[in-house]
Design a protein around this motif. Structure first.
Motif, short mmCIF file in Angstrom:
data_model
loop_
_atom_site.label_atom_id
_atom_site.label_comp_id
_atom_site.label_asym_id
_atom_site.label_seq_id
_atom_site.Cartn_x
_atom_site.Cartn_y
_atom_site.Cartn_z
N LEU A 6 0.73 -1.21 -0.09
CA LEU A 6 0.01 0.00 -0.09
C LEU A 6 0.94 1.24 0.13
O LEU A 6 1.73 1.37 0.93
CB LEU A 6 -0.76 0.01 1.19
CG LEU A 6 -1.48 -1.28 1.64
CD1 LEU A 6 -2.32 -1.11 2.81
CD2 LEU A 6 -2.53 -1.66 0.49
N GLY A 7 0.78 2.08 -0.77
CA GLY A 7 1.37 3.24 -0.90
C GLY A 7 2.51 3.20 -1.66
O GLY A 7 3.94 3.83 -1.32
N ALA A 8 2.56 2.35 -2.85
CA ALA A 8 3.96 2.25 -3.64
C ALA A 8 4.51 3.33 -4.09
O ALA A 8 5.49 3.51 -4.73
CB ALA A 8 3.49 1.15 -4.62
N ASN A 9 3.49 4.30 -4.59
CA ASN A 9 3.80 5.57 -5.29
C ASN A 9 4.53 6.60 -4.40
O ASN A 9 4.99 7.61 -4.88
CB ASN A 9 2.84 6.28 -6.19
CG ASN A 9 2.07 5.17 -7.16
OD1 ASN A 9 2.94 4.61 -7.70
ND2 ASN A 9 0.75 5.04 -7.10
N GLY A 10 4.44 6.49 -3.29
CA GLY A 10 5.16 7.54 -2.29
C GLY A 10 6.38 7.40 -2.27
O GLY A 10 7.44 6.57 -2.59
N TYR A 11 7.13 8.62 -1.50
CA TYR A 11 8.57 8.44 -1.26
C TYR A 11 9.14 7.09 -0.82
O TYR A 11 10.12 6.62 -1.47
CB TYR A 11 8.93 9.77 -0.43
CG TYR A 11 10.38 10.03 0.08
CD1 TYR A 11 11.50 9.82 -0.91
CD2 TYR A 11 10.56 10.49 1.26
CE1 TYR A 11 12.59 9.92 -0.34
CE2 TYR A 11 11.80 10.53 1.63
CZ TYR A 11 12.87 10.24 0.83
OH TYR A 11 14.07 10.63 1.28
N LEU A 12 8.85 6.62 0.22
CA LEU A 12 9.41 5.27 0.81
C LEU A 12 8.77 4.30 -0.11
O LEU A 12 9.66 3.21 -0.29
CB LEU A 12 8.96 5.42 2.19
CG LEU A 12 9.48 6.52 3.19
CD1 LEU A 12 8.98 5.85 4.71
CD2 LEU A 12 11.01 6.40 3.01
N GLY A 13 7.46 4.28 -0.21
CA GLY A 13 6.84 3.03 -1.03
C GLY A 13 7.72 2.84 -2.41
O GLY A 13 7.73 1.55 -2.59
N ARG A 14 8.26 3.72 -3.20
CA ARG A 14 9.01 3.73 -4.40
C ARG A 14 10.05 2.80 -4.16
O ARG A 14 10.28 1.70 -4.90
CB ARG A 14 9.25 4.73 -5.10
CG ARG A 14 7.97 5.66 -5.68
CD ARG A 14 8.45 6.51 -6.56
NE ARG A 14 9.34 7.64 -5.89
CZ ARG A 14 8.85 8.72 -5.29
NH1 ARG A 14 7.62 9.01 -5.32
NH2 ARG A 14 9.76 9.61 -5.01
N ASN A 65 2.11 -1.37 4.61
CA ASN A 65 1.56 -0.04 4.58
C ASN A 65 2.57 0.98 4.48
O ASN A 65 3.00 1.54 5.66
CB ASN A 65 0.47 0.13 5.43
CG ASN A 65 -0.35 1.42 5.37
OD1 ASN A 65 -0.47 2.02 4.23
ND2 ASN A 65 -0.76 1.72 6.39
N CYS A 66 2.85 1.58 3.40
CA CYS A 66 3.67 2.81 3.24
C CYS A 66 2.65 4.11 2.89
O CYS A 66 3.32 5.04 2.63
CB CYS A 66 4.61 2.57 2.33
SG CYS A 66 6.03 1.32 2.47
N ALA A 67 1.30 3.91 2.75
CA ALA A 67 0.65 4.93 2.59
C ALA A 67 0.26 5.78 3.61
O ALA A 67 0.66 5.52 4.87
CB ALA A 67 -0.93 4.45 2.15
N GLY A 68 -0.07 7.19 3.28
CA GLY A 68 -0.24 8.22 4.38
C GLY A 68 0.16 9.47 3.94
O GLY A 68 0.31 9.69 2.75
#
Length: 304
Positions: A6-14, A65-68
């Motif tokens: 979850l949140g694969a497009n974020g700073y950490l998620g990538r 979960n890296c989303a937020g």
């Protein structure tokens, strides 16, 4: 191993996605709000029932979960950082997949700490702003859910992809502009703040390790060493080849209040106690701050 990120497009998620894709044993599915997600779903507004049906269909062994959200008002932060995590926890409880949950938390949950101290996981959290409050509430939801779960409390991320609006991102941009215009002086504020900078690629390694481990509870992810922003700025200048002067506008002799460029509610000092990550995850940071700053500078220098 099937992993739902979850949140694969974020700073950490990538970077977490890159790390997982490099593991041939991982079958990765990315869920998010963007068009490039494998499955489009908004955790902040989606229902637990809908997510439960998806979990039952995919049957992942691990949910990360890296989303937020890091910016916004209290209501928006609560919706993206707390309500979204409540949806994840409830969906996992309803689902029969039995997946392990790896929640990416943050050091803002701790709030201000005593200069010179190292913050361990058993420290009493006292978040100093709505962001830290929303992330702490998410951690409490995860740890009280009864799920097989771990929360990684990440300290100050640094390295490639660092947002241009972050303190180090702004510093690199200011340096680029000064060099472009031939200025030999940079006027800066808040350089007395000290943070535990940890590279995003090391964070991704920690997430990967947590997904494979049986460790539960909260685990700090940092380097165990606080660095003054002034020293980071000096190191960045050396990496960039900036020969000018770094002039600090903060003058303690004038009695002006300290400037805190990090809007994390953690005051002037943060340093992680990282023994738990070493002992329970077998994880240690590998990437030196100089390399992280060189990557920040490379991106800033290529920006038009």
């Amino acid at each position: 191993m099937r992993v739902l990120l979850l949140g694969a497009n974020g700073y950490l998620g990538r970077f977490v996605a890159d790390r997982l894709l490099a593991d041939p044993a991982v079958q990765l599915t990315a869920l998010g709000r963007g068009d490039d997600a494998d499955v489009r779903f908004d955790l902040a507004t989606g229902s637990p029932g809908a997510l439960t049906r998806f979990l039952n269909a995919v049957h992942p062994g691990v949910v990360i979960n890296c989303a937020g959200a890091t910016r916004g008002g209290a209501r928006e932060l609560a919706r993206h950082n707390t309500v979204a995590v409540a949806t994840v926890c409830e969906s996992l409880r309803r689902s029969g997949c039995g997946a392990r949950l790896v929640q990416v938390g943050c050091s803002s949950e701790y709030g201000p700490s005593q200069p010179g101290s190292s913050t361990a996981e058993d420290a009493v959290p006292r978040p100093g702003g709505p962001y830290g409050v929303s992330k702490l509430a998410a951690t409490e939801l995860v740890l009280g859910s009864g799920l097989d779960a771990i929360v990684l409390r990440v300290f100050s991320p640094v390295g490639p992809g660092t947002p241009a609006g972050s303190p180090l991102g702004r510093l690199a941009e200011a340096m680029r502009r000064a060099m472009q215009s031939g200025d030999n002086e940079l006027k800066l504020t808040g350089l007395g703040v000290q943070r535990d900078f940890v590279d995003v690629r090391d964070i991704a390694r920690a997430v990967h390790a947590a997904s494979l481990s049986a460790a539960q509870g909260a685990v700090n992810i940092g380097t165990g060493r606080a660095v003054r922003l002034r020293d980071a700025a000096t190191l960045l200048a050396r990496v960039a080849g900036f020969g000018g002067a770094l002039h600090e506008l903060d003058d303690p002799h004038l009695g002006s209040p300290p400037a805190y460029p990090y809007p994390d509610g953690c005051g002037s000092w943060q340093q992680a106690d990282v023994r738990t990550a070493r002992d329970r995850l077998g994880w240690r940071p590998r990437i030196a701050l100089e390399e992280s700053l060189a990557d920040i500078w490379m991106e800033a220098a290529c920006r038009i």
